[in-house]
Scaffold this motif. Structure first.
Motif, PDB file in Angstrom:
ATOM      1  N   LEU A   8       0.823  -1.204   0.000  1.00  0.00           N
ATOM      2  CA  LEU A   8       0.000   0.000   0.000  1.00  0.00           C
ATOM      3  C   LEU A   8       0.860   1.259   0.000  1.00  0.00           C
ATOM      4  N   ILE A   9       1.844   1.304   0.880  1.00  0.00           N
ATOM      5  CA  ILE A   9       2.738   2.462   0.960  1.00  0.00           C
ATOM      6  C   ILE A   9       3.525   2.610  -0.339  1.00  0.00           C
ATOM      7  N   GLY A  10       4.045   1.510  -0.852  1.00  0.00           N
ATOM      8  CA  GLY A  10       4.805   1.547  -2.100  1.00  0.00           C
ATOM      9  C   GLY A  10       3.975   2.044  -3.266  1.00  0.00           C
ATOM     10  N   THR A  11       2.734   1.590  -3.341  1.00  0.00           N
ATOM     11  CA  THR A  11       1.835   2.031  -4.414  1.00  0.00           C
ATOM     12  C   THR A  11       1.577   3.525  -4.313  1.00  0.00           C
ATOM     13  N   ARG A  12       1.342   3.995  -3.112  1.00  0.00           N
ATOM     14  CA  ARG A  12       1.105   5.426  -2.921  1.00  0.00           C
ATOM     15  C   ARG A  12       2.320   6.248  -3.344  1.00  0.00           C
ATOM     16  N   ILE A  13       3.504   5.773  -3.000  1.00  0.00           N
ATOM     17  CA  ILE A  13       4.729   6.493  -3.372  1.00  0.00           C
ATOM     18  C   ILE A  13       4.893   6.515  -4.887  1.00  0.00           C
ATOM     19  N   ARG A  14       4.717   5.366  -5.525  1.00  0.00           N
ATOM     20  CA  ARG A  14       4.883   5.290  -6.980  1.00  0.00           C
ATOM     21  C   ARG A  14       3.903   6.213  -7.697  1.00  0.00           C
ATOM     22  N   ILE A  15       2.650   6.185  -7.287  1.00  0.00           N
ATOM     23  CA  ILE A  15       1.643   7.016  -7.947  1.00  0.00           C
ATOM     24  C   ILE A  15       1.952   8.493  -7.739  1.00  0.00           C
ATOM     25  N   ALA A  16       2.287   8.867  -6.514  1.00  0.00           N
ATOM     26  CA  ALA A  16       2.600  10.274  -6.237  1.00  0.00           C
ATOM     27  C   ALA A  16       3.817  10.724  -7.043  1.00  0.00           C
ATOM     28  N   ARG A  17       4.807   9.851  -7.165  1.00  0.00           N
ATOM     29  CA  ARG A  17       6.000  10.178  -7.951  1.00  0.00           C
ATOM     30  C   ARG A  17       5.628  10.378  -9.419  1.00  0.00           C
ATOM     31  N   GLU A  25      14.739   7.678 -10.670  1.00  0.00           N
ATOM     32  CA  GLU A  25      16.104   8.159 -10.461  1.00  0.00           C
ATOM     33  C   GLU A  25      16.112   9.551  -9.833  1.00  0.00           C
ATOM     34  N   GLN A  26      15.223  10.420 -10.282  1.00  0.00           N
ATOM     35  CA  GLN A  26      15.162  11.780  -9.739  1.00  0.00           C
ATOM     36  C   GLN A  26      14.770  11.765  -8.265  1.00  0.00           C
ATOM     37  N   LEU A  27      13.725  10.995  -7.932  1.00  0.00           N
ATOM     38  CA  LEU A  27      13.294  10.941  -6.540  1.00  0.00           C
ATOM     39  C   LEU A  27      14.379  10.309  -5.674  1.00  0.00           C
ATOM     40  N   SER A  32      18.569  10.760  -1.397  1.00  0.00           N
ATOM     41  CA  SER A  32      19.882  10.129  -1.184  1.00  0.00           C
ATOM     42  C   SER A  32      19.791   8.611  -1.044  1.00  0.00           C
ATOM     43  N   ARG A  33      19.027   8.002  -1.916  1.00  0.00           N
ATOM     44  CA  ARG A  33      18.911   6.545  -1.979  1.00  0.00           C
ATOM     45  C   ARG A  33      19.159   6.114  -3.423  1.00  0.00           C
ATOM     46  N   THR A  34      19.399   4.842  -3.639  1.00  0.00           N
ATOM     47  CA  THR A  34      19.580   4.356  -5.003  1.00  0.00           C
ATOM     48  C   THR A  34      18.215   4.129  -5.649  1.00  0.00           C
ATOM     49  N   PRO A  35      18.171   4.205  -6.977  1.00  0.00           N
ATOM     50  CA  PRO A  35      16.911   3.893  -7.659  1.00  0.00           C
ATOM     51  C   PRO A  35      16.428   2.468  -7.353  1.00  0.00           C
ATOM     52  N   GLU A  36      17.361   1.560  -7.160  1.00  0.00           N
ATOM     53  CA  GLU A  36      16.996   0.180  -6.842  1.00  0.00           C
ATOM     54  C   GLU A  36      16.310   0.101  -5.476  1.00  0.00           C
ATOM     55  N   ALA A  37      16.847   0.817  -4.495  1.00  0.00           N
ATOM     56  CA  ALA A  37      16.239   0.828  -3.159  1.00  0.00           C
ATOM     57  C   ALA A  37      14.842   1.427  -3.228  1.00  0.00           C
ATOM     58  N   GLY A  39      12.920   1.478  -5.854  1.00  0.00           N
ATOM     59  CA  GLY A  39      12.092   0.499  -6.569  1.00  0.00           C
ATOM     60  C   GLY A  39      11.593  -0.594  -5.640  1.00  0.00           C
ATOM     61  N   ASN A  40      12.450  -1.060  -4.738  1.00  0.00           N
ATOM     62  CA  ASN A  40      12.035  -2.072  -3.761  1.00  0.00           C
ATOM     63  C   ASN A  40      10.930  -1.543  -2.857  1.00  0.00           C
ATOM     64  N   ILE A  41      11.029  -0.279  -2.473  1.00  0.00           N
ATOM     65  CA  ILE A  41       9.993   0.332  -1.627  1.00  0.00           C
ATOM     66  C   ILE A  41       8.692   0.437  -2.419  1.00  0.00           C
ATOM     67  N   GLU A  42       8.774   0.911  -3.651  1.00  0.00           N
ATOM     68  CA  GLU A  42       7.568   1.088  -4.469  1.00  0.00           C
ATOM     69  C   GLU A  42       6.863  -0.235  -4.767  1.00  0.00           C
ATOM     70  N   ARG A  43       7.617  -1.298  -4.906  1.00  0.00           N
ATOM     71  CA  ARG A  43       7.016  -2.615  -5.175  1.00  0.00           C
ATOM     72  C   ARG A  43       6.535  -3.306  -3.904  1.00  0.00           C
ATOM     73  N   GLY A  44       6.856  -2.737  -2.757  1.00  0.00           N
ATOM     74  CA  GLY A  44       6.464  -3.366  -1.500  1.00  0.00           C
ATOM     75  C   GLY A  44       7.396  -4.483  -1.089  1.00  0.00           C
ATOM     76  N   ALA A  45       8.566  -4.577  -1.732  1.00  0.00           N
ATOM     77  CA  ALA A  45       9.535  -5.610  -1.372  1.00  0.00           C
ATOM     78  C   ALA A  45      10.245  -5.267  -0.073  1.00  0.00           C
ATOM     79  N   SER A  46      10.326  -3.964   0.232  1.00  0.00           N
ATOM     80  CA  SER A  46      10.926  -3.543   1.503  1.00  0.00           C
ATOM     81  C   SER A  46      10.150  -2.344   2.030  1.00  0.00           C
ATOM     82  N   LEU A  47      10.205  -2.182   3.333  1.00  0.00           N
ATOM     83  CA  LEU A  47       9.543  -1.053   3.981  1.00  0.00           C
ATOM     84  C   LEU A  47      10.611  -0.074   4.442  1.00  0.00           C
TER      85      LEU A  47
END
Length: 115
Positions: A8-17, A25-27, A32-37, A39-47
């Protein structure tokens, strides 16, 4: 439950972005995080920790509470639509917002009268 919340949090972040017209990459650079990190948050793979969520909210001009507020039994499509609507609303000036509200009120009246 935690997995649903991460998604849920990841979806909200992705949509807002996306509504903000920002690439991952811009966000990521702004917080100060990597695009991969990110991406993991946006997919809900990590909190992300709260401080990171705060940075994300700040970069996207979204209150932390809008990112992390839990919606019990939320349907993912509805969450996505509501998140997108809220993000778009935040981009409107006052006169545009008033017009949007009038349109929503007309839609609500039509739905109520159709019942």
């Amino acid at each position: 439950m935690v997995s649903d919340l991460k998604t849920l949090i990841g979806t909200r972040i992705r949509i807002a972005r996306e509504v903000a017209g920002m690439s991952r990459e811009q966000l990521a650079a702004l917080i100060s995080r990597t695009p991969e990190a990110l991406g993991n948050i946006e997919r809900g793979a990590s909190l992300a920790p709260l401080d990171t969520l705060g940075l994300i909210g700040g970069a996207l001009s979204i209150p932390l509470s809008d990112l992390v507020g839990e919606e019990p039994q939320a349907k993912s499509r509805r969450v996505e639509i509501e998140t997108r609507a809220i993000a778009l609303i935040r981009t409107l000036n006052n006169s545009e917002l008033e017009l949007a509200l009038e349109i929503i009120e007309v839609l609500k009246r039509r739905a109520t009268n159709a019942r």
